[in-house]
Design a protein around this motif. Structure first.
Motif, PDB file in Angstrom:
ATOM      1  N   ALA A 107      23.166 -62.622 -13.412  1.00 13.65           N
ATOM      2  CA  ALA A 107      23.519 -64.008 -13.777  1.00 13.65           C
ATOM      3  C   ALA A 107      22.309 -64.929 -13.651  1.00 13.65           C
ATOM      4  O   ALA A 107      22.356 -65.997 -13.024  1.00 13.65           O
ATOM      5  CB  ALA A 107      24.687 -64.513 -12.928  1.00 13.65           C
ATOM      6  N   LYS A 108      21.203 -64.492 -14.238  1.00  7.61           N
ATOM      7  CA  LYS A 108      19.967 -65.290 -14.240  1.00  7.61           C
ATOM      8  C   LYS A 108      19.621 -65.650 -15.682  1.00  7.61           C
ATOM      9  O   LYS A 108      19.886 -64.863 -16.595  1.00  7.61           O
ATOM     10  CB  LYS A 108      18.788 -64.492 -13.650  1.00  7.61           C
ATOM     11  CG  LYS A 108      19.017 -63.981 -12.256  1.00  7.61           C
ATOM     12  CD  LYS A 108      18.872 -65.080 -11.230  1.00  7.61           C
ATOM     13  CE  LYS A 108      19.130 -64.496  -9.839  1.00  7.61           C
ATOM     14  NZ  LYS A 108      18.986 -65.475  -8.784  1.00  7.61           N
ATOM     15  N   PRO A 109      18.994 -66.815 -15.889  1.00  7.08           N
ATOM     16  CA  PRO A 109      18.653 -67.193 -17.270  1.00  7.08           C
ATOM     17  C   PRO A 109      17.621 -66.265 -17.914  1.00  7.08           C
ATOM     18  O   PRO A 109      16.837 -65.615 -17.212  1.00  7.08           O
ATOM     19  CB  PRO A 109      18.102 -68.610 -17.126  1.00  7.08           C
ATOM     20  CG  PRO A 109      17.795 -68.790 -15.697  1.00  7.08           C
ATOM     21  CD  PRO A 109      18.635 -67.833 -14.919  1.00  7.08           C
ATOM     22  N   LEU A 110      17.655 -66.249 -19.228  1.00  4.17           N
ATOM     23  CA  LEU A 110      16.822 -65.346 -20.029  1.00  4.17           C
ATOM     24  C   LEU A 110      16.037 -66.170 -21.045  1.00  4.17           C
ATOM     25  O   LEU A 110      16.550 -67.144 -21.585  1.00  4.17           O
ATOM     26  CB  LEU A 110      17.765 -64.380 -20.766  1.00  4.17           C
ATOM     27  CG  LEU A 110      17.180 -63.443 -21.815  1.00  4.17           C
ATOM     28  CD1 LEU A 110      16.423 -62.307 -21.128  1.00  4.17           C
ATOM     29  CD2 LEU A 110      18.309 -62.847 -22.673  1.00  4.17           C
ATOM     30  N   LEU A 111      14.794 -65.761 -21.289  1.00  3.05           N
ATOM     31  CA  LEU A 111      14.014 -66.450 -22.326  1.00  3.05           C
ATOM     32  C   LEU A 111      13.096 -65.482 -23.059  1.00  3.05           C
ATOM     33  O   LEU A 111      12.266 -64.805 -22.430  1.00  3.05           O
ATOM     34  CB  LEU A 111      13.198 -67.594 -21.693  1.00  3.05           C
ATOM     35  CG  LEU A 111      12.447 -68.494 -22.677  1.00  3.05           C
ATOM     36  CD1 LEU A 111      13.356 -69.060 -23.745  1.00  3.05           C
ATOM     37  CD2 LEU A 111      11.768 -69.632 -21.935  1.00  3.05           C
ATOM     38  N   GLY A 112      13.242 -65.414 -24.371  1.00  2.83           N
ATOM     39  CA  GLY A 112      12.353 -64.586 -25.208  1.00  2.83           C
ATOM     40  C   GLY A 112      11.078 -65.357 -25.505  1.00  2.83           C
ATOM     41  O   GLY A 112      11.115 -66.559 -25.772  1.00  2.83           O
ATOM     42  N   VAL A 113       9.935 -64.647 -25.427  1.00  3.91           N
ATOM     43  CA  VAL A 113       8.627 -65.301 -25.558  1.00  3.91           C
ATOM     44  C   VAL A 113       7.817 -64.625 -26.665  1.00  3.91           C
ATOM     45  O   VAL A 113       7.869 -63.400 -26.822  1.00  3.91           O
ATOM     46  CB  VAL A 113       7.876 -65.217 -24.200  1.00  3.91           C
ATOM     47  CG1 VAL A 113       6.433 -65.634 -24.335  1.00  3.91           C
ATOM     48  CG2 VAL A 113       8.570 -66.071 -23.159  1.00  3.91           C
ATOM     49  N   ASN A 114       7.053 -65.429 -27.388  1.00  2.00           N
ATOM     50  CA  ASN A 114       6.178 -64.911 -28.441  1.00  2.00           C
ATOM     51  C   ASN A 114       4.949 -64.242 -27.820  1.00  2.00           C
ATOM     52  O   ASN A 114       4.210 -64.855 -27.039  1.00  2.00           O
ATOM     53  CB  ASN A 114       5.767 -66.072 -29.356  1.00  2.00           C
ATOM     54  CG  ASN A 114       4.836 -65.631 -30.464  1.00  2.00           C
ATOM     55  OD1 ASN A 114       3.707 -65.225 -30.220  1.00  2.00           O
ATOM     56  ND2 ASN A 114       5.309 -65.717 -31.694  1.00  2.00           N
ATOM     57  N   ASP A 116      14.250 -66.253 -10.542  1.00  2.00           N
ATOM     58  CA  ASP A 116      14.905 -67.449 -11.088  1.00  2.00           C
ATOM     59  C   ASP A 116      15.063 -67.388 -12.600  1.00  2.00           C
ATOM     60  O   ASP A 116      15.867 -68.125 -13.171  1.00  2.00           O
ATOM     61  CB  ASP A 116      14.078 -68.691 -10.737  1.00  2.00           C
ATOM     62  CG  ASP A 116      13.956 -68.863  -9.243  1.00  2.00           C
ATOM     63  OD1 ASP A 116      15.008 -68.953  -8.584  1.00  2.00           O
ATOM     64  OD2 ASP A 116      12.819 -68.870  -8.722  1.00  2.00           O
ATOM     65  N   LEU A 117      14.222 -66.580 -13.260  1.00  6.51           N
ATOM     66  CA  LEU A 117      14.243 -66.523 -14.730  1.00  6.51           C
ATOM     67  C   LEU A 117      13.689 -65.170 -15.172  1.00  6.51           C
ATOM     68  O   LEU A 117      12.770 -64.636 -14.541  1.00  6.51           O
ATOM     69  CB  LEU A 117      13.359 -67.651 -15.285  1.00  6.51           C
ATOM     70  CG  LEU A 117      13.021 -67.614 -16.781  1.00  6.51           C
ATOM     71  CD1 LEU A 117      14.264 -67.897 -17.626  1.00  6.51           C
ATOM     72  CD2 LEU A 117      11.933 -68.652 -17.120  1.00  6.51           C
ATOM     73  N   ILE A 118      14.248 -64.651 -16.256  1.00  2.00           N
ATOM     74  CA  ILE A 118      13.711 -63.413 -16.834  1.00  2.00           C
ATOM     75  C   ILE A 118      13.090 -63.763 -18.187  1.00  2.00           C
ATOM     76  O   ILE A 118      13.774 -64.241 -19.093  1.00  2.00           O
ATOM     77  CB  ILE A 118      14.822 -62.359 -16.997  1.00  2.00           C
ATOM     78  CG1 ILE A 118      15.407 -62.026 -15.616  1.00  2.00           C
ATOM     79  CG2 ILE A 118      14.277 -61.087 -17.655  1.00  2.00           C
ATOM     80  CD1 ILE A 118      16.812 -61.498 -15.660  1.00  2.00           C
TER      81      ILE A 118
END
Ligand code: KG4
Ligand code: ZN
Length: 327
Positions: free
Chosen positions: A103-110, A74-76
């Motif tokens: 076509a999946k959402p992406l989120l950069g993490v600290n 669901d999310l990367i």
């Protein structure tokens, strides 16, 4: 919700599948450590090349272990920094292409914040707010966590990181790399009060300094041939002084912020002596103290996937302009 986490900030290449920010379905980690050992530290070029070669396979094996198909993600979530530039870019580029292709959402993490998040992966229900101490090879920081996106820096190292000091002292004593586990092992047969090493004063009460104690060890051993017993005593005394300063400042931070929960994370948090000392001090001060499982103290993608889930729920998203953030 199933989150694929990707972590490539230093010498590890890791992919994980985590359900709803807490349940680890798979957490596959490969390390290029063996290839760095002879140099006494991580060589960035070697790390990023190995990450490029292994990342697809690592993700495949995580999917297989979790019995999850790419379409079920669901999310990367991906480590966007801090870390080694080349290494971070391997993970970020990989995550971006997956996000685009699937076509999946992406989120950069600290990465540093994800270290304290590792505590939430064991099903621990830790109430907000709390004080977090992250002790790793690249960072030593105290945070006040009001929420996963409301983080105040209370103090940080002015020079070397805590793990870095373990690595450098191990090098001085000829104990090999990485230094943390080597120091812990030999220190077990040493006397922690044999030599009085100190961590020196800092600008802020909650800041840290570890380069002075490393230099003190260097001068102490200069020109001497050390027996195993002497190395054990030096290691135990160094380790004790470092733990003492970490404990004192972490407890002080809890008092200053009037919180009763202390959450610790990062590679150095795997140290058993450190864990025991924190639990004992927390009990003395009526605090609850939390540590991740030892395997989750080291760099891994499950902590990235977990934190990505929490931030995604709050509405955070990255787009394809995501790049490495070295701060
Ligand atoms: O968190 P981590 O895996 O990577 C970074 O984000 O930096 O931490 C690696 C650091 C190394 O400096 C290593 O020597 C230290 O954690 N470390 C330890 C122990 N295990 C790993 N330090 C003290 N005692 C240990 N048992
Ligand atoms: Zn780390």
């Amino acid at each position: 919700m199933i989150v694929l986490g990707i972590e490539t900030s230093c010498d590890e290449t890791s992919a994980a599948l985590v359900q709803d920010g807490r349940k680890i379905l798979a957490n596959t980690v490969a390390s290029s450590l063996e290839f760095h050992k002879k140099y006494g530290g991580v060589i960035p070029e070697i790390a990023s090349r190995m990450q490029l070669e292994t990342i697809s396979g690592i993700m495949e094996s995580a999917l297989k272990k979790a019995q999850i198909k790419l379409k079920d993600i669901d999310l990367i979530g991906v480590t966007s920094g801090p870390g080694l530039l080349g290494s971070l870019l391997v993970g970020i580029s990989f995550a971006k292409s997956l996000s685009l292709g699937l076509a999946k959402p992406l989120l950069g993490v600290n990465h540093v914040y994800s270290h304290f998040y590792a505590n939430f992966l064991a099903g621990e229900k830790i109430k907000l707010p709390f004080v977090a101490l992250v002790v790793s090879g690249g960072h030593t920081s105290l945070f006040y966590i009001r929420d996963f996106d409301k983080i105040e820096v209370l103090g940080e190292t002015q020079d070397d990181a805590c793990g870095e000091a373990f690595d450098k002292v191990a090098k001085i004593l000829g104990l090999g790399y990485p230094g943390g586990p080597a120091i812990e092992k030999i220190a077990a047969s040493g006397e922690p009060k044999k030599i009085r090493f100190n961590c020196y004063g800092t600008r802020g009460k909650l800041d840290f300094s570890f380069s002075g104690i490393k230099t003190a060890v260097l001068y102490y051993v200069k020109g001497r041939r050390l027996s195993r017993k002497e190395k054990a005593d030096i290691s135990a005394s160094f380790q004790e002084a470092v733990i003492e300063t970490l404990v004192t400042k972490a407890i002080l931070a809890c008092k200053m912020k009037k919180v009763s929960r202390l959450v610790v994370g990062g590679g150095v948090a795997a140290n058993n002596r450190l864990r025991d000392k924190f639990y004992a001090a927390a009990a003395d001060h009526n605090l609850s103290c939390y540590f991740p499982a030892q395997s989750l103290c080291m760099d891994n993608a499950a902590m990235i996937a977990g934190l990505a889930y929490q931030l995604f729920k709050k509405g955070y998203r990255s787009d394809l302009s995501l790049t490495a953030d070295l701060n």
